[in-house]
Design a protein around this motif. Structure first.
Motif, PDB file in Angstrom:
ATOM      1  N   GLN A  77     -19.087  25.698  -8.061  1.00  0.00           N
ATOM      2  CA  GLN A  77     -17.900  24.935  -7.312  1.00  0.00           C
ATOM      3  C   GLN A  77     -16.826  26.016  -6.691  1.00  0.00           C
ATOM      4  N   HIS A  78     -16.830  27.417  -7.639  1.00  0.00           N
ATOM      5  CA  HIS A  78     -16.007  28.462  -7.168  1.00  0.00           C
ATOM      6  C   HIS A  78     -16.708  29.293  -5.942  1.00  0.00           C
ATOM      7  N   LEU A  79     -18.013  29.192  -6.028  1.00  0.00           N
ATOM      8  CA  LEU A  79     -18.824  30.108  -4.949  1.00  0.00           C
ATOM      9  C   LEU A  79     -18.882  29.427  -3.744  1.00  0.00           C
ATOM     10  N   ASP A  80     -18.966  28.134  -3.442  1.00  0.00           N
ATOM     11  CA  ASP A  80     -19.404  27.438  -2.216  1.00  0.00           C
ATOM     12  C   ASP A  80     -18.201  27.560  -1.338  1.00  0.00           C
ATOM     13  N   VAL A  81     -18.624  28.141  -0.148  1.00  0.00           N
ATOM     14  CA  VAL A  81     -17.649  28.016   0.995  1.00  0.00           C
ATOM     15  C   VAL A  81     -17.778  26.857   1.788  1.00  0.00           C
ATOM     16  N   PRO A  82     -16.557  25.965   2.182  1.00  0.00           N
ATOM     17  CA  PRO A  82     -16.586  24.825   2.717  1.00  0.00           C
ATOM     18  C   PRO A  82     -17.126  25.004   4.126  1.00  0.00           C
ATOM     19  N   GLN A  83     -18.163  23.952   4.610  1.00  0.00           N
ATOM     20  CA  GLN A  83     -18.582  24.259   5.834  1.00  0.00           C
ATOM     21  C   GLN A  83     -17.695  23.285   6.769  1.00  0.00           C
ATOM     22  N   PRO A  84     -17.768  23.545   8.161  1.00  0.00           N
ATOM     23  CA  PRO A  84     -16.943  22.633   9.058  1.00  0.00           C
ATOM     24  C   PRO A  84     -17.515  21.407   8.839  1.00  0.00           C
ATOM     25  N   PRO A  85     -17.054  20.052   8.978  1.00  0.00           N
ATOM     26  CA  PRO A  85     -17.520  18.721   9.149  1.00  0.00           C
ATOM     27  C   PRO A  85     -18.555  18.499  10.246  1.00  0.00           C
ATOM     28  N   ASP A  86     -19.935  18.182   9.503  1.00  0.00           N
ATOM     29  CA  ASP A  86     -21.007  17.738  10.403  1.00  0.00           C
ATOM     30  C   ASP A  86     -21.580  18.988  10.909  1.00  0.00           C
ATOM     31  N   ALA A  87     -21.220  20.307  10.671  1.00  0.00           N
ATOM     32  CA  ALA A  87     -21.809  21.312  11.384  1.00  0.00           C
ATOM     33  C   ALA A  87     -23.346  21.462  11.124  1.00  0.00           C
ATOM     34  N   SER A  88     -23.632  21.319   9.803  1.00  0.00           N
ATOM     35  CA  SER A  88     -25.218  21.201   9.771  1.00  0.00           C
ATOM     36  C   SER A  88     -25.967  20.468  10.287  1.00  0.00           C
ATOM     37  N   SER A  89     -25.458  19.279  10.245  1.00  0.00           N
ATOM     38  CA  SER A  89     -26.231  17.931  11.035  1.00  0.00           C
ATOM     39  C   SER A  89     -26.509  18.178  12.405  1.00  0.00           C
ATOM     40  N   LEU A  90     -25.238  18.846  13.229  1.00  0.00           N
ATOM     41  CA  LEU A  90     -25.537  19.113  14.759  1.00  0.00           C
ATOM     42  C   LEU A  90     -26.256  20.098  14.657  1.00  0.00           C
ATOM     43  N   TYR A  91     -26.463  21.300  13.857  1.00  0.00           N
ATOM     44  CA  TYR A  91     -27.538  22.359  14.102  1.00  0.00           C
ATOM     45  C   TYR A  91     -29.102  21.786  13.811  1.00  0.00           C
ATOM     46  N   TYR A  92     -29.153  20.861  12.917  1.00  0.00           N
ATOM     47  CA  TYR A  92     -30.466  20.259  12.554  1.00  0.00           C
ATOM     48  C   TYR A  92     -30.836  19.394  13.877  1.00  0.00           C
ATOM     49  N   GLN A  93     -29.995  18.682  14.570  1.00  0.00           N
ATOM     50  CA  GLN A  93     -30.280  17.943  15.549  1.00  0.00           C
ATOM     51  C   GLN A  93     -30.596  18.710  16.695  1.00  0.00           C
ATOM     52  N   LEU A  94     -30.042  19.825  17.202  1.00  0.00           N
ATOM     53  CA  LEU A  94     -30.862  20.595  18.158  1.00  0.00           C
ATOM     54  C   LEU A  94     -31.967  21.112  17.724  1.00  0.00           C
ATOM     55  N   ALA A  95     -32.069  21.828  16.652  1.00  0.00           N
ATOM     56  CA  ALA A  95     -33.172  22.398  16.070  1.00  0.00           C
ATOM     57  C   ALA A  95     -34.421  21.558  16.356  1.00  0.00           C
ATOM     58  N   GLU A  96     -34.272  19.985  15.868  1.00  0.00           N
ATOM     59  CA  GLU A  96     -35.228  18.866  15.956  1.00  0.00           C
ATOM     60  C   GLU A  96     -35.600  18.684  17.450  1.00  0.00           C
ATOM     61  N   CYS A  97     -34.692  18.641  18.286  1.00  0.00           N
ATOM     62  CA  CYS A  97     -34.907  18.457  19.733  1.00  0.00           C
ATOM     63  C   CYS A  97     -35.774  19.692  20.476  1.00  0.00           C
ATOM     64  N   TRP A  98     -35.511  20.732  19.804  1.00  0.00           N
ATOM     65  CA  TRP A  98     -36.267  22.073  20.440  1.00  0.00           C
ATOM     66  C   TRP A  98     -37.864  21.917  19.774  1.00  0.00           C
ATOM     67  N   ILE A  99     -38.010  21.566  18.734  1.00  0.00           N
ATOM     68  CA  ILE A  99     -39.386  21.347  17.800  1.00  0.00           C
ATOM     69  C   ILE A  99     -40.243  20.322  18.737  1.00  0.00           C
ATOM     70  N   ARG A 100     -39.336  19.315  19.077  1.00  0.00           N
ATOM     71  CA  ARG A 100     -40.072  18.128  19.555  1.00  0.00           C
ATOM     72  C   ARG A 100     -40.042  18.201  21.400  1.00  0.00           C
ATOM     73  N   ASP A 101     -39.677  19.457  21.911  1.00  0.00           N
ATOM     74  CA  ASP A 101     -39.654  20.040  23.231  1.00  0.00           C
ATOM     75  C   ASP A 101     -39.046  18.773  23.806  1.00  0.00           C
ATOM     76  N   GLU A 102     -37.912  18.220  23.713  1.00  0.00           N
ATOM     77  CA  GLU A 102     -36.994  17.161  24.045  1.00  0.00           C
ATOM     78  C   GLU A 102     -35.891  17.946  24.948  1.00  0.00           C
ATOM     79  N   ILE A 103     -35.572  19.199  24.836  1.00  0.00           N
ATOM     80  CA  ILE A 103     -34.703  20.040  25.773  1.00  0.00           C
ATOM     81  C   ILE A 103     -35.451  21.420  26.422  1.00  0.00           C
ATOM     82  N   PRO A 104     -34.907  21.746  27.564  1.00  0.00           N
ATOM     83  CA  PRO A 104     -35.670  22.703  28.280  1.00  0.00           C
ATOM     84  C   PRO A 104     -35.459  24.075  27.422  1.00  0.00           C
ATOM     85  N   GLY A 105     -36.306  24.908  27.689  1.00  0.00           N
ATOM     86  CA  GLY A 105     -36.343  26.255  27.238  1.00  0.00           C
ATOM     87  C   GLY A 105     -34.935  27.065  27.613  1.00  0.00           C
ATOM     88  N   GLU A 106     -34.381  26.954  28.619  1.00  0.00           N
ATOM     89  CA  GLU A 106     -33.243  27.679  29.026  1.00  0.00           C
ATOM     90  C   GLU A 106     -31.973  26.687  29.253  1.00  0.00           C
TER      91      GLU A 106
END
Length: 312
Positions: A77-106
């Motif tokens: 508990q002393h080592l963990d650095v708090p993450q901004p709310p929902d930051a990881s879930s937003l990151y995973y959401q974009l990553a999932e869309c790229w894996i599934r080819d649901e967003i353009p490459g650029e």
């Protein structure tokens, strides 16, 4: 100024290394070496070190830089650095869309803001992390480009076959040199995992330990092309591993084989070590991994898992 997601991600990685005794008490943390390790500029590294200093994990010594503090017992508990709310879930959401080819490459930052309803800060944090993990890059001039990642079972098999060629070959390079400090660190980490850390450590940390082991030995080859090729290959599969459930039971055999490889290299038996490494990678081959099975079984529209696999 609020610390960016990239800064907090690096701070958490460093905190985990300190907790695992991979960075010992009183160790000096070089900004440039850490920047090289995380493949970022020195600015987010300095911010991460300052973040850990504020939490009492590091101390700043005049004209000398940052050092790991002597703390007899450091709870998680002393080592963990708090993450901004929902930051990881937003990151995973974009990553999932790229894996599934649901967003353009650029894309542009404005396009991402409009599509996902994000703020400018959120988009910046997500793209910074994607850049640090090797699947996005800023285009010259304007916009962002998403890079190739493994998305199919066939691609995952090809990646493992590639690794089974270059990693054993690295042991046979005339420039191969097993650094004693690296060997001691890796051996201590593997032994610590077998002693109980496999069950205690979070999944993302276990994944990092596995990749660190293989990339460290590739670095010992003295062949920078081998090392960089492995780093790139590992990044290509990372997004898939974020979707896969962790099978901790497999890690016991992997750690035992890691230690056997280190023992052979320490004795100068590089040919035997290369043979074991080839068998080791074949044992972890794509078809046997949860990542491969997940690729075969995921139905369109199926919700992605955000746990990380520790597959090698």
């Amino acid at each position: 100024m609020t610390a960016s997601q990239l800064t907090l991600h690096i701070a958490n990685e460093l905190a985990a290394l300190i907790q695992a005794d991979e960075i010992a008490a009183n160790s000096h943390l070089s900004t440039q070496k850490l920047a090289d390790r995380f493949q970022v500029s020195r600015s987010p590294i300095r911010e991460a070190l300052e973040t850990l200093e504020k939490r009492g994990i590091l101390e700043r010594r005049a004209n000398r830089g940052f050092f790991v503090r002597e703390v007899p017992t450091i709870g998680r508990q002393h080592l963990d650095v708090p993450q901004p709310p929902d930051a990881s879930s937003l990151y995973y959401q974009l990553a999932e869309c790229w894996i599934r080819d649901e967003i353009p490459g650029e894309v542009t930052e404005q396009w991402l803001r409009d599509r996902y309803g994000l703020t400018k800060v959120q988009v910046n944090d997500i793209l910074n992390r994607a850049t640090e993990e090797g699947w996005a890059e800023r285009k010259q001039g304007y916009g962002w480009r998403f890079l190739y990642v493994v998305k199919t079972p066939e691609a995952l098999e090809q990646l493992y076959r590639f690794r089974s060629v270059i990693e054993p070959a690295g042991f046979l390079e005339p420039t191969f040199y097993l650094q004693s400090d690296l060997m001691r660190t890796q051996k201590r980490v593997q032994e610590s995992m077998l002693a109980g850390d496999i069950e205690r450590w979070p999944a993302e940390r276990l994944l990092r330990v596995g990749t660190d082991f293989h990339e460290a030995l590739a670095l010992c080859s003295g062949n920078a092309i081998f090392h960089q090729a492995l780093v790139r290959a590992n990044r290509m599969r990372r997004l898939l591993e974020y979707r896969s459930m962790l099978d901790r039971s497999r890690l016991y055999l992997q750690c035992q084989e890691h230690l056997q490889i280190l023992d052979l290299l320490e004795r100068g038996e590089n040919i035997e070590a290369a043979s074991l490494m080839r068998r080791h990678l074949s044992g972890a081959l794509a078809k046997k991994s949860p990542v491969y099975q997940q690729l075969l079984g995921a139905a369109p529209g199926e919700k992605a898992l955000t746990a990380t696999s520790a597959e090698e």
